[in-house]
Scaffold this motif. Structure first.
Motif, PDB file in Angstrom:
ATOM      1  N   PHE A   1      -9.712  10.540  44.974  1.00 40.91           N
ATOM      2  CA  PHE A   1      -8.257  10.474  45.158  1.00 40.91           C
ATOM      3  C   PHE A   1      -7.676   9.217  44.523  1.00 40.91           C
ATOM      4  O   PHE A   1      -6.641   9.265  43.855  1.00 40.91           O
ATOM      5  N   GLU A   2      -8.330   8.090  44.726  1.00 34.04           N
ATOM      6  CA  GLU A   2      -7.843   6.827  44.140  1.00 34.04           C
ATOM      7  C   GLU A   2      -7.836   6.903  42.618  1.00 34.04           C
ATOM      8  O   GLU A   2      -6.906   6.435  41.965  1.00 34.04           O
ATOM      9  N   LYS A   3      -8.864   7.522  42.070  1.00 32.81           N
ATOM     10  CA  LYS A   3      -8.972   7.631  40.610  1.00 32.81           C
ATOM     11  C   LYS A   3      -7.873   8.516  40.037  1.00 32.81           C
ATOM     12  O   LYS A   3      -7.320   8.246  38.973  1.00 32.81           O
ATOM     13  N   GLN A   4      -7.547   9.588  40.755  1.00 32.00           N
ATOM     14  CA  GLN A   4      -6.583  10.564  40.249  1.00 32.00           C
ATOM     15  C   GLN A   4      -5.128  10.200  40.542  1.00 32.00           C
ATOM     16  O   GLN A   4      -4.215  10.713  39.895  1.00 32.00           O
TER      17      GLN A   4
ATOM     18  N   VAL B   1     -19.450  11.928  52.217  1.00 38.69           N
ATOM     19  CA  VAL B   1     -18.328  12.785  51.828  1.00 38.69           C
ATOM     20  C   VAL B   1     -17.023  11.983  51.837  1.00 38.69           C
ATOM     21  O   VAL B   1     -16.188  12.114  50.937  1.00 38.69           O
ATOM     22  N   CYS B   2     -16.866  11.156  52.861  1.00 35.76           N
ATOM     23  CA  CYS B   2     -15.671  10.306  52.955  1.00 35.76           C
ATOM     24  C   CYS B   2     -15.536   9.422  51.717  1.00 35.76           C
ATOM     25  O   CYS B   2     -14.448   9.317  51.125  1.00 35.76           O
ATOM     26  N   ASP B   3     -16.640   8.807  51.322  1.00 40.50           N
ATOM     27  CA  ASP B   3     -16.625   7.908  50.163  1.00 40.50           C
ATOM     28  C   ASP B   3     -16.273   8.664  48.887  1.00 40.50           C
ATOM     29  O   ASP B   3     -15.521   8.164  48.039  1.00 40.50           O
ATOM     30  N   LEU B   4     -16.830   9.871  48.746  1.00 47.39           N
ATOM     31  CA  LEU B   4     -16.543  10.683  47.562  1.00 47.39           C
ATOM     32  C   LEU B   4     -15.061  11.013  47.477  1.00 47.39           C
ATOM     33  O   LEU B   4     -14.423  10.833  46.429  1.00 47.39           O
ATOM     34  N   MET B   5     -14.487  11.501  48.582  1.00 46.71           N
ATOM     35  CA  MET B   5     -13.079  11.888  48.578  1.00 46.71           C
ATOM     36  C   MET B   5     -12.164  10.696  48.304  1.00 46.71           C
ATOM     37  O   MET B   5     -11.196  10.790  47.556  1.00 46.71           O
TER      38      MET B   5
ATOM     39  N   LYS C   1       0.664  13.661  49.556  1.00 46.15           N
ATOM     40  CA  LYS C   1      -0.061  13.778  48.277  1.00 46.15           C
ATOM     41  C   LYS C   1      -1.546  14.045  48.538  1.00 46.15           C
ATOM     42  O   LYS C   1      -2.165  14.877  47.874  1.00 46.15           O
ATOM     43  N   TRP C   2      -2.134  13.302  49.476  1.00 42.79           N
ATOM     44  CA  TRP C   2      -3.545  13.550  49.834  1.00 42.79           C
ATOM     45  C   TRP C   2      -3.687  14.972  50.379  1.00 42.79           C
ATOM     46  O   TRP C   2      -4.611  15.693  50.013  1.00 42.79           O
TER      47      TRP C   2
END
Length: 342
Positions: A46-49, A38-42, A270-271
């Motif tokens: 976030f980095e992509k967006q 889950v950590c990796d997904l988030m 922002k996060w």
């Protein structure tokens, strides 16, 4: 012609200079207390967006609280995402986290709002999940054991060495279990129960979700965890069945907090806002995360254990997130349970 080229070059250089801050979005230091997947997904989403570079480490909720407390004078962390609410509330009460009310606050479920309000907006709920356990149906049948449906059932001598649970000092899940049993039984009876349960425990793990993962691998039979962690193993194809205790059970409000003194405060906010959005929370199921999201418009995974199907206690988050209460319960656990742990 040369003057035109020079002017064009100068204009391009100036444009690049003024555009630089847009692309150099900066960094964000995050501790994630959810499962690594889950950590990796988030982090990736976030980095992509946002084009913000996230430095993330995974630590359990208890470990994170201890780290933030130890670094209070010179914080290395900007934001703490996920993990049970009790240590987030403790950090809030000690002034280790920053007051912040997101513009998305009105989009949240009432339980998430109450979590924030009780902490003076120094933390907020991002997901919720009920406490229970998961057991390996194949091992249970092979060993001829009865299905454990209630807290009382876990004391059956036939389960000797068959159960795993985390250590409440490192695991928010296990501290929630400790606080849940105290609220159901009263403190003395709860510790008497835990003392008897100790005879059936094969290992006190560091991580809250580790016990049911061990059961999924066939290394134990029963793992006391949040039910969504058991469901995640079932979805992965393991013979795990999730159980909500018949006497009633507690629940967690997975939380999020901005660390006081955060070096990258704007990015932390922002996060924070992004993680409360329906879109971000709807993606958590992609990482086999089956909690109930806090944004009312987020997609609820069909596999998620629903609160309306579970006998929940009125868990007192404020009391059991209090530093003095937490310290007293953990101290007693260390003396009466941890000292004689197998």
């Amino acid at each position: 012609m040369n003057s035109i080229k020079l002017a064009t070059a100068a204009l391009a250089a100036a444009t690049a200079l003024f555009a630089l801050p847009v692309y150099a979005a900066g960094n964000l230091n995050v501790i994630c207390s959810a499962d690594q997947q889950v950590c990796d997904l988030m982090k990736g989403l976030f980095e992509k967006q946002t084009d913000i570079s996230v430095n993330m480490v995974r630590l359990s909720a208890g470990e994170t609280y201890a780290k933030i407390r130890a670094e209070a004078r010179n914080p290395k962390t900007d934001l703490w995402w996920a993990g049970t609410g009790d240590p987030h509330l403790q950090a809030a009460s000690e002034g280790l986290t920053l007051e912040y009310k997101s513009p998305l606050f009105d989009q949240l479920q009432d339980w998430a709002k109450k979590q924030a309000e009780s902490a003076g907006f120094r933390t907020v709920g991002v997901y919720a999940g009920a406490l229970g356990w998961g057991y390996n149906t194949e091992i249970l049948q092979k060993k001829g054991l009865k299905e454990p449906k209630c807290w009382a059932d876990l004391l059956d001598p036939s389960y000797k060495g068959e159960i795993q649970i985390a250590n409440p000092n490192s695991s928010g899940t296990s501290y929630n279990t400790l606080a849940t049993l105290v609220q159901i039984m009263g403190e003395d009876k709860a510790f008497d129960y835990l003392s008897k349960l100790n005879a059936n425990i094969s290992q006190y793990t560091k991580s809250g979700s580790a016990p049911v993962k061990a059961a999924a691998r066939g290394e134990s039979t029963i793992g006391v965890v949040f039910m969504h962690d058991a469901v995640a193993q079932t979805v992965e194809g393991f013979p795990i069945k999730a159980i909500a205790p018949c006497e009633g059970t507690g629940y967690e409000i997975g939380s999020m907090s901005i660390v006081k003194g955060a070096k990258n405060l704007d990015n932390a906010k922002k996060w924070y806002d992004w993680a409360l959005s329906a879109d971000a929370q709807s993606h958590m199921k992609d990482a086999k995360s089956f909690q109930l999201p806090s944004n009312k418009s987020a997609e609820v995974p069909k596999e998620a254990p629903k609160f309306e199907d579970i006998k929940l206690i009125d868990y007192d988050f404020k009391k059991y997130g209090d530093p003095d209460v937490r310290k007293a319960l953990l101290s007693r656990w260390d003396k009466e349970i941890g000292a004689k742990a197998n």
